[in-house]
Motif scaffolding. Structure first.
Motif, PDB file in Angstrom:
ATOM      1  N   PHE A  16      33.865 -15.556  52.824  1.00 17.09           N
ATOM      2  CA  PHE A  16      34.798 -16.115  53.810  1.00 17.09           C
ATOM      3  C   PHE A  16      36.177 -15.686  53.351  1.00 17.09           C
ATOM      4  O   PHE A  16      36.705 -16.260  52.389  1.00 17.09           O
ATOM      5  CB  PHE A  16      34.704 -17.637  53.857  1.00 17.09           C
ATOM      6  N   ALA A  21      31.062 -16.887  48.994  1.00 14.18           N
ATOM      7  CA  ALA A  21      30.289 -18.143  49.039  1.00 14.18           C
ATOM      8  C   ALA A  21      28.863 -17.925  48.558  1.00 14.18           C
ATOM      9  O   ALA A  21      28.265 -18.819  47.946  1.00 14.18           O
ATOM     10  CB  ALA A  21      30.290 -18.701  50.456  1.00 14.18           C
ATOM     11  N   LYS A  45      25.016 -23.627  48.836  1.00  9.26           N
ATOM     12  CA  LYS A  45      23.675 -23.991  49.308  1.00  9.26           C
ATOM     13  C   LYS A  45      23.589 -24.028  50.834  1.00  9.26           C
ATOM     14  O   LYS A  45      22.680 -23.445  51.430  1.00  9.26           O
ATOM     15  CB  LYS A  45      23.285 -25.365  48.721  1.00  9.26           C
ATOM     16  N   THR A  46      24.535 -24.730  51.460  1.00 12.26           N
ATOM     17  CA  THR A  46      24.503 -24.824  52.925  1.00 12.26           C
ATOM     18  C   THR A  46      24.720 -23.443  53.546  1.00 12.26           C
ATOM     19  O   THR A  46      24.095 -23.108  54.562  1.00 12.26           O
ATOM     20  CB  THR A  46      25.564 -25.827  53.429  1.00 12.26           C
ATOM     21  N   THR A  47      25.560 -22.642  52.920  1.00 15.91           N
ATOM     22  CA  THR A  47      25.784 -21.286  53.445  1.00 15.91           C
ATOM     23  C   THR A  47      24.480 -20.488  53.409  1.00 15.91           C
ATOM     24  O   THR A  47      24.156 -19.779  54.369  1.00 15.91           O
ATOM     25  CB  THR A  47      26.908 -20.577  52.668  1.00 15.91           C
ATOM     26  N   HIS A 199      20.531 -33.255  46.042  1.00 17.06           N
ATOM     27  CA  HIS A 199      21.199 -33.687  44.809  1.00 17.06           C
ATOM     28  C   HIS A 199      20.430 -34.831  44.134  1.00 17.06           C
ATOM     29  O   HIS A 199      20.673 -35.135  42.977  1.00 17.06           O
ATOM     30  CB  HIS A 199      22.617 -34.187  45.104  1.00 17.06           C
TER      31      HIS A 199
HETATM   32  N1  LIG Z   1      32.719 -21.549  57.592  1.00 18.95           N
HETATM   33  C1  LIG Z   1      33.365 -21.462  56.427  1.00 18.95           C
HETATM   34  N2  LIG Z   1      34.603 -20.911  56.339  1.00 18.95           N
HETATM   35  C2  LIG Z   1      35.240 -20.811  55.162  1.00 18.95           C
HETATM   36  N3  LIG Z   1      34.751 -21.235  53.987  1.00 18.95           N
HETATM   37  C3  LIG Z   1      33.527 -21.802  54.000  1.00 18.95           C
HETATM   38  C4  LIG Z   1      32.785 -21.953  55.214  1.00 18.95           C
HETATM   39  N4  LIG Z   1      31.589 -22.544  54.913  1.00 18.95           N
HETATM   40  C5  LIG Z   1      31.609 -22.773  53.590  1.00 18.95           C
HETATM   41  N5  LIG Z   1      32.765 -22.329  53.035  1.00 18.95           N
HETATM   42  C6  LIG Z   1      33.108 -22.348  51.613  1.00 18.95           C
HETATM   43  O1  LIG Z   1      32.050 -21.694  50.932  1.00 18.95           O
HETATM   44  C7  LIG Z   1      31.734 -22.362  49.702  1.00 18.95           C
HETATM   45  C8  LIG Z   1      30.286 -22.803  49.720  1.00 18.95           C
HETATM   46  O2  LIG Z   1      30.150 -23.833  50.672  1.00 18.95           O
HETATM   47  P1  LIG Z   1      28.755 -24.531  51.001  1.00 18.95           P
HETATM   48  O3  LIG Z   1      29.008 -25.480  52.113  1.00 18.95           O
HETATM   49  O4  LIG Z   1      27.745 -23.476  51.211  1.00 18.95           O
HETATM   50  O5  LIG Z   1      28.450 -25.293  49.641  1.00 18.95           O
HETATM   51  P2  LIG Z   1      27.316 -26.373  49.296  1.00 18.95           P
HETATM   52  O6  LIG Z   1      26.667 -25.903  48.059  1.00 18.95           O
HETATM   53  O7  LIG Z   1      26.487 -26.649  50.480  1.00 18.95           O
HETATM   54  O8  LIG Z   1      28.213 -27.656  48.918  1.00 18.95           O
HETATM   55  P3  LIG Z   1      27.896 -29.250  49.116  1.00 18.95           P
HETATM   56  O9  LIG Z   1      26.982 -29.640  47.984  1.00 18.95           O
HETATM   57  O10 LIG Z   1      29.246 -29.871  48.962  1.00 18.95           O
HETATM   58  O11 LIG Z   1      27.299 -29.446  50.468  1.00 18.95           O
HETATM   59  C9  LIG Z   1      32.739 -23.518  49.590  1.00 18.95           C
HETATM   60  O12 LIG Z   1      33.817 -23.089  48.817  1.00 18.95           O
HETATM   61  C10 LIG Z   1      33.145 -23.761  51.028  1.00 18.95           C
HETATM   62  O13 LIG Z   1      34.435 -24.292  51.095  1.00 18.95           O
END
Ligand SMILES: Nc1ncnc2c1ncn2[C@@H]1O[C@H](COP(=O)(O)OP(=O)(O)OP(=O)(O)O)[C@@H](O)[C@H]1O
Ligand SMILES: [Mg+2]
Length: 244
Positions: A16, A21, A45-47, A199
Protein backbone atom coordinates in the motif's frame (compact mmCIF):
# COMPACT_ATOMS: atom_id res chain seq x y z
CA UNK A 1 0.80 -39.99 3.08
CA UNK A 2 0.14 -36.27 3.10
CA UNK A 3 -3.35 -34.95 2.38
CA UNK A 4 -4.30 -33.32 -0.88
CA UNK A 5 -3.47 -29.62 -1.18
CA UNK A 6 -6.64 -27.51 -1.49
CA UNK A 7 -5.08 -24.03 -1.52
CA UNK A 8 -1.60 -22.99 -2.43
CA UNK A 9 -0.28 -19.47 -1.98
CA UNK A 10 3.12 -18.57 -3.38
CA UNK A 11 5.22 -15.42 -3.70
CA UNK A 12 2.26 -13.32 -2.59
CA UNK A 13 3.11 -9.64 -2.34
CA UNK A 14 0.98 -6.58 -1.57
CA UNK A 15 2.11 -3.01 -0.97
CA UNK A 16 0.00 0.00 0.00
CA UNK A 17 2.08 2.92 -1.23
CA UNK A 18 5.43 2.49 0.50
CA UNK A 19 4.10 -0.01 3.07
CA UNK A 20 4.68 -3.68 2.28
CA UNK A 21 1.71 -5.36 3.95
CA UNK A 22 2.38 -8.87 2.58
CA UNK A 23 5.86 -9.92 1.58
CA UNK A 24 6.55 -13.11 -0.41
CA UNK A 25 3.99 -15.15 1.51
CA UNK A 26 3.98 -18.83 0.78
CA UNK A 27 1.93 -21.63 2.33
CA UNK A 28 -0.31 -24.57 1.47
CA UNK A 29 -3.60 -25.60 3.03
CA UNK A 30 -4.44 -29.29 2.97
CA UNK A 31 -7.93 -30.58 2.43
CA UNK A 32 -9.83 -30.93 5.72
CA UNK A 33 -7.36 -29.07 7.91
CA UNK A 34 -7.71 -25.95 10.00
CA UNK A 35 -4.80 -23.62 9.33
CA UNK A 36 -4.27 -20.83 11.86
CA UNK A 37 -2.94 -17.56 10.47
CA UNK A 38 -1.31 -15.77 13.38
CA UNK A 39 0.73 -12.65 13.99
CA UNK A 40 0.72 -9.38 15.90
CA UNK A 41 -1.61 -6.51 14.98
CA UNK A 42 -0.87 -5.07 11.56
CA UNK A 43 1.27 -8.03 10.47
CA UNK A 44 -0.77 -8.54 7.27
CA UNK A 45 -3.22 -11.36 8.17
CA UNK A 46 -6.40 -9.67 6.95
CA UNK A 47 -4.59 -8.52 3.81
CA UNK A 48 -3.68 -12.17 3.07
CA UNK A 49 -7.38 -13.08 3.48
CA UNK A 50 -8.29 -10.20 1.15
CA UNK A 51 -5.80 -11.41 -1.46
CA UNK A 52 -7.12 -14.99 -1.27
CA UNK A 53 -10.80 -13.97 -1.44
CA UNK A 54 -10.29 -11.48 -4.26
CA UNK A 55 -11.20 -8.39 -2.22
CA UNK A 56 -7.76 -7.06 -3.25
CA UNK A 57 -5.47 -8.03 -6.14
CA UNK A 58 -1.86 -8.92 -5.24
CA UNK A 59 1.08 -7.05 -6.80
CA UNK A 60 2.82 -10.37 -7.32
CA UNK A 61 2.31 -14.01 -6.55
CA UNK A 62 -0.18 -16.76 -7.08
CA UNK A 63 -3.25 -18.20 -5.39
CA UNK A 64 -4.25 -21.67 -6.59
CA UNK A 65 -7.46 -23.40 -5.44
CA UNK A 66 -7.74 -27.13 -6.17
CA UNK A 67 -5.33 -26.79 -9.08
CA UNK A 68 -7.05 -23.71 -10.56
CA UNK A 69 -5.21 -20.38 -10.69
CA UNK A 70 -7.62 -17.89 -9.09
CA UNK A 71 -5.13 -15.04 -8.68
CA UNK A 72 -6.74 -11.62 -9.20
CA UNK A 73 -10.12 -13.05 -10.25
CA UNK A 74 -13.09 -10.93 -9.11
CA UNK A 75 -14.40 -11.73 -5.61
CA UNK A 76 -17.69 -13.21 -6.89
CA UNK A 77 -15.81 -15.57 -9.23
CA UNK A 78 -13.61 -16.72 -6.35
CA UNK A 79 -16.70 -17.19 -4.20
CA UNK A 80 -18.22 -19.38 -6.92
CA UNK A 81 -14.96 -21.31 -7.14
CA UNK A 82 -15.47 -22.30 -3.49
CA UNK A 83 -14.03 -19.74 -1.06
CA UNK A 84 -16.28 -17.99 1.47
CA UNK A 85 -15.30 -15.67 4.29
CA UNK A 86 -16.39 -13.85 7.38
CA UNK A 87 -15.15 -10.35 8.20
CA UNK A 88 -13.17 -9.01 11.17
CA UNK A 89 -16.07 -6.61 11.77
CA UNK A 90 -19.34 -8.57 11.50
CA UNK A 91 -21.29 -7.87 8.30
CA UNK A 92 -24.95 -8.86 8.38
CA UNK A 93 -28.16 -7.21 7.19
CA UNK A 94 -29.50 -5.90 10.54
CA UNK A 95 -33.05 -5.09 9.40
CA UNK A 96 -33.67 -8.50 7.84
CA UNK A 97 -34.48 -11.58 9.91
CA UNK A 98 -32.17 -14.59 10.10
CA UNK A 99 -33.93 -16.58 7.36
CA UNK A 100 -33.74 -13.57 5.01
CA UNK A 101 -30.07 -13.04 5.80
CA UNK A 102 -29.29 -16.64 4.88
CA UNK A 103 -31.50 -16.44 1.79
CA UNK A 104 -29.40 -13.49 0.61
CA UNK A 105 -26.38 -15.84 0.74
CA UNK A 106 -28.22 -18.70 -0.99
CA UNK A 107 -29.10 -16.41 -3.91
CA UNK A 108 -25.39 -15.84 -4.60
CA UNK A 109 -24.12 -19.38 -4.72
CA UNK A 110 -23.58 -21.41 -7.86
CA UNK A 111 -26.97 -23.06 -8.42
CA UNK A 112 -28.76 -20.27 -6.52
CA UNK A 113 -31.88 -21.06 -4.50
CA UNK A 114 -35.02 -18.96 -4.29
CA UNK A 115 -38.53 -19.23 -2.85
CA UNK A 116 -39.54 -22.35 -0.93
CA UNK A 117 -36.30 -24.18 -1.74
CA UNK A 118 -34.34 -21.27 -0.26
CA UNK A 119 -36.54 -21.17 2.86
CA UNK A 120 -36.04 -24.88 3.42
CA UNK A 121 -32.27 -24.66 2.91
CA UNK A 122 -32.10 -21.55 5.12
CA UNK A 123 -33.87 -23.37 7.96
CA UNK A 124 -31.48 -26.31 7.65
CA UNK A 125 -28.52 -23.92 7.77
CA UNK A 126 -29.89 -22.05 10.80
CA UNK A 127 -30.19 -25.41 12.53
CA UNK A 128 -26.59 -26.27 11.59
CA UNK A 129 -25.25 -23.04 13.13
CA UNK A 130 -27.44 -23.15 16.24
CA UNK A 131 -29.93 -20.42 15.29
CA UNK A 132 -33.00 -22.59 14.66
CA UNK A 133 -35.00 -20.63 17.27
CA UNK A 134 -34.21 -17.27 15.67
CA UNK A 135 -35.59 -17.75 12.16
CA UNK A 136 -37.69 -14.59 12.42
CA UNK A 137 -35.50 -12.52 14.73
CA UNK A 138 -34.14 -9.39 13.02
CA UNK A 139 -30.38 -9.86 12.73
CA UNK A 140 -29.79 -6.53 14.47
CA UNK A 141 -31.54 -7.85 17.62
CA UNK A 142 -29.29 -10.90 17.98
CA UNK A 143 -26.63 -11.15 20.68
CA UNK A 144 -23.04 -10.73 19.49
CA UNK A 145 -22.28 -14.45 19.26
CA UNK A 146 -25.53 -15.07 17.41
CA UNK A 147 -24.66 -12.30 14.93
CA UNK A 148 -21.37 -14.09 14.40
CA UNK A 149 -23.19 -17.40 13.93
CA UNK A 150 -25.41 -15.74 11.35
CA UNK A 151 -22.48 -14.31 9.43
CA UNK A 152 -20.96 -17.78 9.41
CA UNK A 153 -24.28 -19.12 8.11
CA UNK A 154 -24.22 -16.63 5.24
CA UNK A 155 -20.73 -17.83 4.33
CA UNK A 156 -21.80 -21.49 4.53
CA UNK A 157 -24.79 -20.73 2.29
CA UNK A 158 -22.25 -20.34 -0.53
CA UNK A 159 -21.28 -24.02 -0.06
CA UNK A 160 -17.56 -23.28 0.20
CA UNK A 161 -14.71 -25.77 -0.02
CA UNK A 162 -12.56 -23.33 1.92
CA UNK A 163 -13.82 -21.05 4.67
CA UNK A 164 -11.85 -17.98 5.76
CA UNK A 165 -12.55 -16.85 9.32
CA UNK A 166 -11.06 -13.47 10.28
CA UNK A 167 -11.02 -13.31 14.09
CA UNK A 168 -14.39 -15.00 14.16
CA UNK A 169 -13.91 -15.87 17.86
CA UNK A 170 -12.77 -12.40 18.95
CA UNK A 171 -14.84 -10.57 21.55
CA UNK A 172 -16.72 -13.60 22.88
CA UNK A 173 -17.07 -14.20 26.61
CA UNK A 174 -15.62 -17.47 27.99
CA UNK A 175 -18.78 -19.56 27.62
CA UNK A 176 -19.54 -18.15 24.16
CA UNK A 177 -15.96 -18.91 23.19
CA UNK A 178 -16.47 -22.58 24.06
CA UNK A 179 -19.64 -22.61 21.92
CA UNK A 180 -17.78 -20.94 19.07
CA UNK A 181 -14.91 -23.42 19.27
CA UNK A 182 -17.38 -26.33 19.26
CA UNK A 183 -19.08 -24.95 16.16
CA UNK A 184 -15.81 -24.55 14.24
CA UNK A 185 -14.82 -28.08 15.27
CA UNK A 186 -18.15 -29.38 13.97
CA UNK A 187 -17.58 -27.67 10.59
CA UNK A 188 -14.18 -29.35 10.35
CA UNK A 189 -15.73 -32.72 11.17
CA UNK A 190 -18.16 -32.12 8.30
CA UNK A 191 -15.15 -31.95 5.99
CA UNK A 192 -14.70 -28.20 5.58
CA UNK A 193 -11.20 -26.75 5.16
CA UNK A 194 -10.63 -23.58 7.17
CA UNK A 195 -8.10 -20.75 7.42
CA UNK A 196 -8.56 -19.02 10.73
CA UNK A 197 -6.99 -15.68 11.65
CA UNK A 198 -7.02 -15.76 15.41
CA UNK A 199 -5.47 -14.21 18.52
CA UNK A 200 -7.29 -16.37 21.10
CA UNK A 201 -4.65 -18.88 22.20
CA UNK A 202 -7.12 -21.44 23.63
CA UNK A 203 -8.89 -21.53 20.29
CA UNK A 204 -5.64 -21.84 18.35
CA UNK A 205 -4.37 -24.69 20.51
CA UNK A 206 -7.62 -26.62 20.44
CA UNK A 207 -8.60 -26.10 16.78
CA UNK A 208 -5.60 -25.59 14.52
CA UNK A 209 -3.83 -28.52 12.87
CA UNK A 210 -1.10 -26.16 11.72
CA UNK A 211 -0.23 -22.48 12.06
CA UNK A 212 1.50 -19.96 9.83
CA UNK A 213 2.82 -16.96 11.75
CA UNK A 214 3.37 -13.54 10.14
CA UNK A 215 5.32 -10.52 11.30
CA UNK A 216 5.44 -7.27 9.30
CA UNK A 217 4.12 -9.01 6.20
CA UNK A 218 6.56 -11.92 6.26
CA UNK A 219 6.09 -15.54 7.28
CA UNK A 220 8.24 -16.28 10.33
CA UNK A 221 6.98 -19.74 11.32
CA UNK A 222 4.95 -22.66 9.97
CA UNK A 223 4.18 -25.74 12.05
CA UNK A 224 1.96 -27.26 14.72
CA UNK A 225 0.49 -24.85 17.29
CA UNK A 226 2.81 -26.22 20.01
CA UNK A 227 5.89 -25.71 17.85
CA UNK A 228 5.16 -22.22 16.55
CA UNK A 229 3.91 -20.88 19.90
CA UNK A 230 7.18 -22.02 21.53
CA UNK A 231 9.32 -20.52 18.73
CA UNK A 232 11.53 -17.72 20.12
CA UNK A 233 11.04 -15.58 17.00
CA UNK A 234 7.26 -15.85 17.35
CA UNK A 235 7.41 -14.97 21.04
CA UNK A 236 9.63 -11.98 20.24
CA UNK A 237 7.23 -10.79 17.51
CA UNK A 238 4.27 -10.82 19.92
CA UNK A 239 6.11 -9.36 22.92
CA UNK A 240 7.80 -6.73 20.77
CA UNK A 241 4.37 -5.69 19.55
CA UNK A 242 2.99 -5.48 23.08
CA UNK A 243 5.87 -3.21 24.09
CA UNK A 244 5.84 -1.07 20.96
N1 LIG B 1 -6.50 -0.81 2.30
C1 LIG B 1 -5.36 -0.46 2.92
N2 LIG B 1 -4.71 0.69 2.60
C2 LIG B 1 -3.56 1.03 3.21
N3 LIG B 1 -2.96 0.31 4.17
C3 LIG B 1 -3.56 -0.84 4.54
C4 LIG B 1 -4.79 -1.27 3.95
N4 LIG B 1 -5.14 -2.47 4.51
C5 LIG B 1 -4.20 -2.74 5.42
N5 LIG B 1 -3.24 -1.77 5.45
C6 LIG B 1 -2.03 -1.77 6.27
O1 LIG B 1 -1.37 -2.99 6.01
C7 LIG B 1 -0.81 -3.54 7.22
C8 LIG B 1 -1.40 -4.92 7.46
O2 LIG B 1 -2.76 -4.76 7.79
P1 LIG B 1 -3.72 -6.00 8.08
O3 LIG B 1 -5.08 -5.44 8.29
O4 LIG B 1 -3.54 -7.00 7.01
O5 LIG B 1 -3.12 -6.56 9.44
P2 LIG B 1 -3.69 -7.68 10.44
O6 LIG B 1 -2.58 -8.62 10.67
O7 LIG B 1 -4.98 -8.19 9.96
O8 LIG B 1 -3.88 -6.82 11.79
P3 LIG B 1 -4.99 -6.98 12.98
O9 LIG B 1 -4.50 -8.11 13.86
O10 LIG B 1 -4.90 -5.67 13.69
O11 LIG B 1 -6.32 -7.24 12.36
C9 LIG B 1 -1.13 -2.52 8.32
O12 LIG B 1 -0.03 -1.68 8.47
C10 LIG B 1 -2.33 -1.78 7.77
O13 LIG B 1 -2.38 -0.48 8.27
MG1 LIG C 1 -6.88 -8.18 10.68
Amino acid sequence: MSAEILLSVSGLHKAFGGLIAVNQMQFDVHKGEILGLLGPNGSGKTTVMNLISGALPPNEGKVVLAGRDITSLPAHTISHAGIARTFQLVRILPDLDCIENIEAGLAFRPGPLWGDAAKLAARALLDRIGLADHAHTPAGDLTYIDQKRLELGRALALQPKLLLLDEWLAGLNPSELQEGIALVRKLKSEGLTIIMVEHVMDAIRSLCDRCVVMNTGTKIADGTPETVLADPEVIRAYLGDAHA
